[in-house]
Design a protein around this motif. Structure first.
Motif, mmCIF file in Angstrom:
data_model
loop_
_atom_site.group_PDB
_atom_site.id
_atom_site.type_symbol
_atom_site.label_atom_id
_atom_site.label_comp_id
_atom_site.label_asym_id
_atom_site.label_seq_id
_atom_site.Cartn_x
_atom_site.Cartn_y
_atom_site.Cartn_z
ATOM 1 N N VAL A 98 0.789 -1.153 0.119
ATOM 2 C CA VAL A 98 -0.041 -0.068 0.036
ATOM 3 C C VAL A 98 0.863 1.190 0.066
ATOM 4 C CG1 VAL A 98 -1.626 1.339 1.349
ATOM 5 C CG2 VAL A 98 -1.962 -1.256 1.097
ATOM 6 N N ALA A 99 1.809 1.296 0.840
ATOM 7 C CA ALA A 99 2.600 2.464 0.918
ATOM 8 C C ALA A 99 3.545 2.763 -0.183
ATOM 9 C CB ALA A 99 3.615 2.332 2.305
ATOM 10 N N GLU A 100 3.921 1.675 -0.826
ATOM 11 C CA GLU A 100 4.844 1.831 -1.949
ATOM 12 C C GLU A 100 4.110 2.105 -3.356
ATOM 13 O OE1 GLU A 100 7.093 -1.081 0.600
ATOM 14 O OE2 GLU A 100 4.970 -0.992 -0.233
ATOM 15 N N GLN A 101 2.883 1.588 -3.351
ATOM 16 C CA GLN A 101 1.959 2.023 -4.298
ATOM 17 C C GLN A 101 1.571 3.583 -4.310
ATOM 18 O OE1 GLN A 101 -1.678 -0.519 -5.073
ATOM 19 N NE2 GLN A 101 -2.756 1.546 -4.916
ATOM 20 N N ALA A 102 1.432 4.059 -2.956
ATOM 21 C CA ALA A 102 0.992 5.522 -3.060
ATOM 22 C C ALA A 102 2.298 6.321 -3.459
ATOM 23 C CB ALA A 102 0.921 5.857 -1.636
ATOM 24 N N TRP A 103 3.431 5.939 -3.208
ATOM 25 C CA TRP A 103 4.725 6.776 -3.626
ATOM 26 C C TRP A 103 4.797 6.791 -4.933
ATOM 27 C CZ3 TRP A 103 6.612 10.429 -0.730
ATOM 28 C CH2 TRP A 103 6.576 10.387 0.575
ATOM 29 N N VAL A 104 4.582 5.585 -5.614
ATOM 30 C CA VAL A 104 4.847 5.286 -7.172
ATOM 31 C C VAL A 104 4.031 5.942 -7.718
ATOM 32 C CG1 VAL A 104 4.447 3.431 -8.764
ATOM 33 C CG2 VAL A 104 6.338 3.012 -7.034
ATOM 34 N N MET A 122 4.772 -3.196 -12.594
ATOM 35 C CA MET A 122 4.264 -2.795 -11.028
ATOM 36 C C MET A 122 3.008 -3.141 -11.179
ATOM 37 S SD MET A 122 6.364 0.763 -11.006
ATOM 38 C CE MET A 122 5.159 1.787 -12.230
ATOM 39 N N TYR A 123 2.818 -3.859 -10.022
ATOM 40 C CA TYR A 123 1.451 -4.100 -9.527
ATOM 41 C C TYR A 123 1.252 -3.559 -8.261
ATOM 42 C CZ TYR A 123 1.214 -7.064 -13.649
ATOM 43 O OH TYR A 123 1.275 -7.640 -14.927
ATOM 44 N N GLY A 124 0.131 -3.181 -7.796
ATOM 45 C CA GLY A 124 -0.211 -2.598 -6.680
ATOM 46 C C GLY A 124 -1.116 -3.570 -5.797
ATOM 47 N N THR A 125 -1.868 -3.075 -4.950
ATOM 48 C CA THR A 125 -2.890 -3.986 -4.092
ATOM 49 C C THR A 125 -3.912 -4.472 -4.966
ATOM 50 O OG1 THR A 125 -4.139 -1.700 -3.569
ATOM 51 C CG2 THR A 125 -2.416 -2.475 -1.926
ATOM 52 N N GLY A 126 -4.190 -5.920 -4.433
ATOM 53 C CA GLY A 126 -5.204 -6.344 -5.286
ATOM 54 C C GLY A 126 -4.809 -7.019 -6.641
ATOM 55 N N VAL A 149 -2.205 4.003 -14.862
ATOM 56 C CA VAL A 149 -3.617 3.624 -13.836
ATOM 57 C C VAL A 149 -3.882 5.089 -13.177
ATOM 58 C CG1 VAL A 149 -2.735 2.838 -11.638
ATOM 59 C CG2 VAL A 149 -4.990 2.283 -12.375
ATOM 60 N N ASN A 150 -4.967 5.518 -13.363
ATOM 61 C CA ASN A 150 -5.811 6.699 -12.751
ATOM 62 C C ASN A 150 -6.891 6.342 -11.677
ATOM 63 O OD1 ASN A 150 -6.304 9.140 -11.823
ATOM 64 N ND2 ASN A 150 -6.294 10.251 -13.924
ATOM 65 N N LEU A 151 -6.381 6.141 -10.602
ATOM 66 C CA LEU A 151 -7.291 5.960 -9.369
ATOM 67 C C LEU A 151 -8.495 6.930 -9.050
ATOM 68 C CD1 LEU A 151 -4.965 3.864 -7.015
ATOM 69 C CD2 LEU A 151 -6.504 3.057 -8.894
ATOM 70 N N GLY A 152 -8.161 8.062 -9.544
ATOM 71 C CA GLY A 152 -9.164 9.234 -9.259
ATOM 72 C C GLY A 152 -10.145 9.448 -10.308
#
Length: 159
Positions: A98-104, A122-126, A149-152
């Motif tokens: 989670v933390a690494e994903q946020a920084w990336v 690079m793969y994040g959570t889930g 990816v754009n989570l927003g």
């Protein structure tokens, strides 16, 4: 670069070539060069791509087929779409917390082990595909290169 070239005689004055080549190869120029080497002239009567990177002919679709499918059922057309990481099977995968994903996602390098100097998926959570990064020379830090990816941003709205 020509990796493989097969030449078949299909008529008295007609050849068929099957070429496996690197990107940037001009097949039409190859045909002209072959004709010149045979002290004759030649031209390309038809050109068909049967593979591109990891994608092979059975999974490829003609524009006409896509247009017809889209006219009948846009949902069926959407079902043919592949995930973005399908084009990158040769790159090693790195899972981030989670933390690494946020920084990336903010474009910042993170501490994570991987193959030194290599490009990675690079793969994040889930298991969410985030994009492409590069492991730094020490093999302990990952710098993002392309975020995909754009989570927003919400996805498409159905009518």
């Amino acid at each position: 670069v020509i990796h493989r070239l097969e030449i078949r005689l299909t008529g008295p004055d007609r050849l068929e070539l099957e070429v496996e080549c690197s990107k940037g190869t001009y097949v039409r120029t190859l045909v002209e060069d072959l004709a010149r080497a045979c002290a004759t002239q030649g031209y390309v009567a038809g050109l068909r791509r049967v593979s591109l990177g990891p994608f092979r002919e059975p999974a490829m679709h003609t524009l006409a087929d896509l247009e017809e499918l889209g006219a009948r059922s846009p949902a069926a057309l959407d079902a043919l779409l592949l995930p973005a990481d399908a084009a990158l099977p040769g790159l090693p995968a790195i899972a981030l917390g989670v933390a690494e994903q946020a920084w990336v996602l903010q474009g910042q390098p993170v501490f994570v082990a991987g193959p030194p100097g290599e490009r990675v998926r690079m793969y994040g959570t889930g298991g969410l595909f985030l994009g492409v990064g590069r492991m730094l020379a020490d093999g302990r830090r990952l710098a993002p290169e392309r975020i995909m990816v754009n989570l927003g941003v919400p996805g498409p709205v159905s009518a």
